[in-house]
Design an enzyme around this catalytic site. Sequence first.
Site, PDB file in Angstrom:
ATOM      1  N   THR A 142       8.633 -82.627  -9.169  1.00  0.00           N
ATOM      2  CA  THR A 142       7.187 -82.572  -9.313  1.00  0.00           C
ATOM      3  C   THR A 142       6.558 -83.931  -9.060  1.00  0.00           C
ATOM      4  O   THR A 142       7.186 -84.978  -9.294  1.00  0.00           O
ATOM      5  CB  THR A 142       6.807 -82.102 -10.730  1.00  0.00           C
ATOM      6  OG1 THR A 142       5.394 -82.262 -10.931  1.00  0.00           O
ATOM      7  CG2 THR A 142       7.528 -82.921 -11.786  1.00  0.00           C
ATOM      8  N   ASP A 143       5.299 -83.933  -8.613  1.00  0.00           N
ATOM      9  CA  ASP A 143       4.555 -85.186  -8.460  1.00  0.00           C
ATOM     10  C   ASP A 143       4.321 -85.874  -9.804  1.00  0.00           C
ATOM     11  O   ASP A 143       4.050 -87.075  -9.860  1.00  0.00           O
ATOM     12  CB  ASP A 143       3.215 -84.938  -7.756  1.00  0.00           C
ATOM     13  CG  ASP A 143       2.337 -83.899  -8.440  1.00  0.00           C
ATOM     14  OD1 ASP A 143       2.725 -83.354  -9.492  1.00  0.00           O
ATOM     15  OD2 ASP A 143       1.251 -83.595  -7.893  1.00  0.00           O
ATOM     16  N   GLU A 144       4.452 -85.132 -10.898  1.00  0.00           N
ATOM     17  CA  GLU A 144       4.172 -85.720 -12.208  1.00  0.00           C
ATOM     18  C   GLU A 144       5.179 -86.795 -12.616  1.00  0.00           C
ATOM     19  O   GLU A 144       4.924 -87.559 -13.546  1.00  0.00           O
ATOM     20  CB  GLU A 144       4.099 -84.631 -13.282  1.00  0.00           C
ATOM     21  CG  GLU A 144       2.890 -83.739 -13.121  1.00  0.00           C
ATOM     22  CD  GLU A 144       2.467 -83.070 -14.423  1.00  0.00           C
ATOM     23  OE1 GLU A 144       2.685 -83.666 -15.503  1.00  0.00           O
ATOM     24  OE2 GLU A 144       1.930 -81.958 -14.360  1.00  0.00           O
ATOM     25  N   TYR A 166       7.471 -82.897 -20.164  1.00  0.00           N
ATOM     26  CA  TYR A 166       7.830 -82.098 -18.992  1.00  0.00           C
ATOM     27  C   TYR A 166       8.212 -83.006 -17.827  1.00  0.00           C
ATOM     28  O   TYR A 166       9.285 -82.861 -17.219  1.00  0.00           O
ATOM     29  CB  TYR A 166       6.664 -81.189 -18.583  1.00  0.00           C
ATOM     30  CG  TYR A 166       6.750 -80.708 -17.153  1.00  0.00           C
ATOM     31  CD1 TYR A 166       7.739 -79.817 -16.749  1.00  0.00           C
ATOM     32  CD2 TYR A 166       5.846 -81.175 -16.193  1.00  0.00           C
ATOM     33  CE1 TYR A 166       7.829 -79.397 -15.432  1.00  0.00           C
ATOM     34  CE2 TYR A 166       5.933 -80.751 -14.873  1.00  0.00           C
ATOM     35  CZ  TYR A 166       6.918 -79.870 -14.496  1.00  0.00           C
ATOM     36  OH  TYR A 166       7.011 -79.465 -13.196  1.00  0.00           O
ATOM     37  N   LYS A 170      11.905 -83.700 -15.831  1.00  0.00           N
ATOM     38  CA  LYS A 170      12.093 -83.541 -14.390  1.00  0.00           C
ATOM     39  C   LYS A 170      12.615 -84.837 -13.769  1.00  0.00           C
ATOM     40  O   LYS A 170      13.470 -84.811 -12.876  1.00  0.00           O
ATOM     41  CB  LYS A 170      10.778 -83.121 -13.724  1.00  0.00           C
ATOM     42  CG  LYS A 170      10.256 -81.761 -14.157  1.00  0.00           C
ATOM     43  CD  LYS A 170      11.178 -80.622 -13.759  1.00  0.00           C
ATOM     44  CE  LYS A 170      10.989 -80.216 -12.323  1.00  0.00           C
ATOM     45  NZ  LYS A 170      11.762 -78.994 -11.979  1.00  0.00           N
TER      46      LYS A 170
END
Length: 355
Positions: A142-144, A166, A170
């Site tokens: 994810t970009d997060e 979260y 990741k």
Amino acid sequence: MSVAKRLHQKHEFSGFKKTVLVTGGAGFIASHVVISLVEKYNDWLIINLDKLDYCASLKNLTCVEQRPNYRFIQSDICDSYLINRLFETEKIDIVLHFAAQTHVDHSFWLSSKFSRVNVYGTYVLVNAAREAGVEKFIYASTDEVYGDSLDEEFDESSPRRPTNPYAATKAAAEQIALSHWKKYKFPVIVTRCSNVYGPHQYPEKVIPRFISLLQSDRKCFVHGSGRQARNFLYSADVTEAFLTVLEKGDPGEIYNIGTKFEVSVIQLARELISLVKNISKDSEIDDWLDFVSDRPYNDLRYPMNSEKLERLGWRPKVSWQEGIKKTIDWYSKNLHNWPNSENALEHFPPLCIKS
């Protein structure tokens, strides 16, 4: 038939050139990837392994469920015995790993569950795949993992600075997967996606939730000021990105899958109100907005540079206007694909703007 019996059963299919395992294939993005793989590669066997958590639905896959090159196995990636047996009994060539817990707000009060599924589950899967000699392992991140940005555009070399559990899980799973490349040269590829929207997405996420609320004659709940912005990519485009990585991606590499289209949550809400309720006056649009408390910290932006993937020949093709119209049309007919979909429309649990 039980999963164990299916794994012991003699393989009923023969003559497939490759076998692809997709984890979380009944979920949002992965279901689109499964469908595309089944339809594009008739001589490949596509195995969908999914736990069928609350946000998954086999209705996402009705168009391929009878195809001879598709199989579904209900199982948990954290079940090391079943995962190891699967790799022992099936000649799996490629793994696309999507299975994960993804709700940012839930990750603060279910951190142990997120760690187990996202980190330990990845550990189980990548170990089994490496020992089985899998030729390519693609991890959907994810970009997060980049954290918040006001001005910086992230590329694949940017440091990981996750700001929620979260994203932290990741980032940890990425590192577990890539460590197998560094130590064993096991062919791992990591992808990092912008926010994805389109059909098949459980309506706890911002676009399907706003659409579904409005279609039920309910207001859009906007957290905080609504200034937080996201880059949105249509599901068909992200599917093509994963096929590009599968066909052309290099082992050990990371690829951003992003788009330049960025919109704030408040702008998004206003546009969806205008489209779904067919109104244009600002005063009437305001009547469909309800501002509520924001989470204590909410990342403002995740702008990404995707030139590395674009050099492999991928570009987003679906315009926002086309994609959002298709998405609105789909939810008008398919909101009840999940038996608990109405629960996602309640004010609590809080809105998740992550794809």
